[in-house]
Design a protein around this motif. Structure first.
Motif, PDB file in Angstrom:
ATOM      1  N   ASP A  24       0.815  -1.225   0.000  1.00 28.45           N
ATOM      2  CA  ASP A  24       0.000   0.000   0.000  1.00 28.45           C
ATOM      3  C   ASP A  24       0.848   1.276   0.000  1.00 28.45           C
ATOM      4  O   ASP A  24       0.331   2.371   0.091  1.00 28.45           O
ATOM      5  N   GLY A  25       2.175   1.115  -0.100  1.00 32.41           N
ATOM      6  CA  GLY A  25       3.061   2.275  -0.204  1.00 32.41           C
ATOM      7  C   GLY A  25       3.676   2.725   1.103  1.00 32.41           C
ATOM      8  O   GLY A  25       4.542   3.599   1.114  1.00 32.41           O
ATOM      9  N   THR A  27       6.039   2.710   4.448  1.00 29.92           N
ATOM     10  CA  THR A  27       7.403   2.297   4.737  1.00 29.92           C
ATOM     11  C   THR A  27       7.538   2.084   6.239  1.00 29.92           C
ATOM     12  O   THR A  27       7.217   2.978   7.024  1.00 29.92           O
TER      13      THR A  27
END
Length: 133
Positions: A24-25, A27
């Protein structure tokens, strides 16, 4: 200690920090405590790092369990190079506000694109009707 078959338990004192990029992006950065054959992860002392432009902010998340199918990238962090980053660390509130503004600008840009395409007789399916993965 008991660990399930197929998983590896790692000693926190010997384990370097790891960076995990999720599907989902998001980090995540933390100490890898366990991993199994499906890439399911357990991270300890985890922070979620949000990048916006040349700024970043860390949100403490504690112990984090990640299902393997959501892992895009897993890598060890070189602590010597981590401190040499050209990015500026800012407060959680500031990075969340920057992220909100960036998302708002992206949505406005997308609206203008869709409007321009409509004016030319083209239709674009809505993003929420598409499978993002």
């Amino acid at each position: 200690r008991f660990f399930s078959p197929g998983s590896a338990a790692l000693n926190c004192s010997q384990t370097p920090k790891h960076l995990v990029l999720l599907r989902d992006g998001r980090t995540l950065i933390g100490f890898l405590r366990s991993i199994d054959q499906f890439a399911n992860l357990v991270l300890h002392q985890t922070v979620e790092r949000i990048h916006v432009g040349k700024k970043y902010g860390d949100i403490p998340r504690g112990i984090f369990v990640v299902r393997g199918e959501n892992v895009v990238l897993l890598g060890e962090i070189d602590l010597e190079k981590e401190s040499d980053t050209p990015l500026q660390q800012v407060s959680i509130e500031e990075i969340l506000e920057e992220q909100r503004l960036e998302l708002q600008a992206k949505q406005e840009s997308e609206k203008l694109k869709v409007q321009a395409l409509k004016e030319r007789g083209l239709s674009v399916p809505r993003a929420d009707t598409l499978d993002e993965y």
